[in-house]
Design an enzyme around this catalytic site. Structure first.
Site, short mmCIF file in Angstrom:
data_model
loop_
_atom_site.label_atom_id
_atom_site.label_comp_id
_atom_site.label_asym_id
_atom_site.label_seq_id
_atom_site.Cartn_x
_atom_site.Cartn_y
_atom_site.Cartn_z
N GLY A 1 -10.00 8.00 8.06
CA GLY A 1 -10.70 8.36 9.30
C GLY A 1 -11.68 9.50 9.13
N ALA A 2 -12.09 9.77 7.90
CA ALA A 2 -12.97 10.93 7.64
C ALA A 2 -14.42 10.51 7.51
CB ALA A 2 -12.51 11.64 6.38
N LEU B 1 -15.56 8.47 5.26
CA LEU B 1 -15.90 8.23 3.84
C LEU B 1 -15.70 6.77 3.46
CD1 LEU B 1 -14.27 11.38 2.22
CD2 LEU B 1 -16.69 10.93 2.51
N TYR C 1 -20.01 1.68 18.38
CA TYR C 1 -20.84 1.26 17.24
C TYR C 1 -21.55 -0.06 17.57
CZ TYR C 1 -22.12 0.09 12.42
OH TYR C 1 -22.82 -0.23 11.28
N ASP D 1 -21.70 0.76 3.33
CA ASP D 1 -20.48 1.28 2.74
C ASP D 1 -20.12 0.51 1.47
OD1 ASP D 1 -20.62 2.63 5.12
OD2 ASP D 1 -19.07 1.45 6.10
N SER E 1 0.86 -1.19 0.00
CA SER E 1 0.00 0.00 0.00
C SER E 1 0.89 1.23 0.00
CB SER E 1 -0.87 0.03 1.26
OG SER E 1 -1.34 1.35 1.46
N SER F 1 -12.14 1.93 4.06
CA SER F 1 -11.98 0.48 4.21
C SER F 1 -12.89 -0.28 3.25
CB SER F 1 -12.25 0.05 5.65
OG SER F 1 -13.43 0.63 6.13
C1 GLA Z 1 -20.68 2.98 9.41
C2 GLA Z 1 -21.01 1.54 9.06
C3 GLA Z 1 -22.25 1.47 8.15
C4 GLA Z 1 -23.41 2.25 8.75
C5 GLA Z 1 -22.97 3.64 9.19
C6 GLA Z 1 -24.03 4.39 9.95
O1 GLA Z 1 -20.30 3.68 8.27
O2 GLA Z 1 -19.92 0.93 8.41
O3 GLA Z 1 -22.60 0.13 7.92
O4 GLA Z 1 -23.99 1.55 9.81
O5 GLA Z 1 -21.81 3.60 10.00
O6 GLA Z 1 -25.16 4.61 9.16
#
Ligand code: GLA
Length: 387
Positions: free
Chosen positions: A122-123, A125, A222, A172, A69, A128
């Site tokens: 870490g923003a 977006l 989370y 994501d 990377s 990963s």
């Molecule tokens: C992160 C998780 C997603 C989603 C969002 C919140 O980005 O990876 O799956 O749960 O948080 O909506």
């Protein structure tokens, strides 16, 4: 040729002494509305952005996977075993995708890969997910097999659960795969049906502002929210087995449970049920081109995050407050998981300079931290770039 493509190809050539057979690209994503609804089988509006991850890939004659990377050193990392890695944690994303595909019977073999990304880390977006999806697409092309795009999103999600240890939803990966240029993606996370809605105005500017704050307990916080949502759903399913998730709960039904359901679970559910409503209303408003009302939904969403879901933080609240005072801003809210990370703001194109200047100045004055503003273009989802 796109500079990022030449760069990643050159890195591959330098590291492995030959040209890659495949180059893929997967974008980062922005969650527009529908916060933490994905794992509650609810609704989300999102889009893919013009920053992403490129993966250059070729077959290997050895039994090892070699990964390089551009963010982490000049020489490739050789992986001898397909198990989660404690050192070089970033390798868990490509390695996890490989392992999940292999365990699902797809004909993957050891490979060499160089990756390059320009998604701010870490923003919020989802760099990963972009890395997983870029890797997944590169492997399907390199080893010549088909995976339905929605299935690929699930395999990438599984890789994140099992190798990176984050129990994320599917938002994501799904957004990185299905995004469409200048469109908002509407996803139903129960059926996985999805549609795209054109962005209503060519004059619209999308700003992602990073708070510079990353909560050290973001993963545990989370996962705790996931459990609280599940607890709220269980409360209802005890008396009505047709309830599977908070997706099945209407605002009226939730309200009738106030007092009976513990306060934390009630407020978490209020956020999810409210977000689902806001997404459904938001689709109509986008179709009507009503950005003023749509912007109000963003503010309501943030307020609900702050009060009910408690996944905001003072810095994100400050960013949203500053944005709310700038002329030409329709709305602003935290985007993604929360507990730090970034906000999304929708504004008129003409307001972008004032927006950036005021945000930077006032944010630092108030918090002592530094905010960065990135004006995003809404872009297409992941694809093979070469061959
Ligand atoms: C992160 C998780 C997603 C989603 C969002 C919140 O980005 O990876 O799956 O749960 O948080 O909506």
């Amino acid at each position: 040729m796109d500079e990022s493509v030449s760069f990643v190809k050159q890195n591959f050539l330098n590291a492995f002494g030959e040209s890659p057979s495949v180059v893929s690209r997967a974008p980062g994503r922005v969650e527009v509305l529908g916060n933490h609804t994905d794992y509650n089988e609810g609704y989300v509006l999102s889009f893919a952005v013009d920053k992403g991850v490129w993966a250059a890939c070729g077959g290997s004659t050895t039994e090892q996977i070699k990964l390089l990377s551009s963010h982490y050193g000049d020489s490739p990392i050789t992986l001898h075993e397909t198990v989660p890695q404690k050192e070089n944690p970033w390798t868990n994303y490509p390695l996890g995708v490989y392992a999940v595909l292999r365990d699902n019977g797809f004909p993957v073999r050891p490979f060499n890969m160089a990756v390059y990304g320009n998604v701010p880390l870490g923003a919020g977006l989802s760099s990963s997910a972009a890395l997983e999806v870029a890797c997944g697409i590169a492997l399907t092309t390199l080893f010549d097999f088909q995976v339905e795009p929605a299935e690929l999103a699930k395999h990438c999600q599984r890789a994140e659960h099992t190798f990176a240890g984050t129990h994320c939803g599917l938002l994501d990966q799904f957004s990185s795969i299905f995004g469409k240029k200048d469109h908002v993606l509407f996803i139903d996370f129960r059926s996985l049906d999805h549609q795209t809605i054109p962005l209503p105005s060519h004059n619209l500017c999308v700003a992602v502002t990073t708070s510079g704050i990353s909560h050290s307990l973001v993963e545990s916080a989370y996962n705790e929210r996931r459990e609280e949502c599940a607890r709220a759903a269980t409360f209802f399913s005890r008396s009505d087995p047709s309830v599977r998730t908070l997706r099945d709960i209407s605002p009226e039904r939730l309200m009738s449970a106030k007092g009976a359901l513990d306060d934390t679970a009630y407020r978490r559910a209020l956020h999810i049920v409210g977000e689902n409503e806001r997404v459904l209303n938001g689709i109509q408003l986008l179709r009507q081109g009503d950005l003023v009302q749509f912007g109000k939904l963003l503010h309501q969403s943030h307020e609900s995050s702050r009060v009910n879901f408690e996944n905001s933080c003072p810095e994100l609240d400050t960013l949203v407050d500053i944005a709310g005072m700038i002329e030409g801003v329709y709305g602003s809210r935290l985007t993604g998981g929360g507990f730090g990370g970034a906000t999304l703001s929708l504004l008129d194109w003409e307001s972008r300079e004032e927006f950036e200047a005021k945000i930077r100045e006032k944010y630092t004055a108030k918090t002592g931290a530094e905010a960065n503003v990135y004006f995003a273009s809404v872009d297409d989802g992941a694809r093979v770039v070469e061959p």
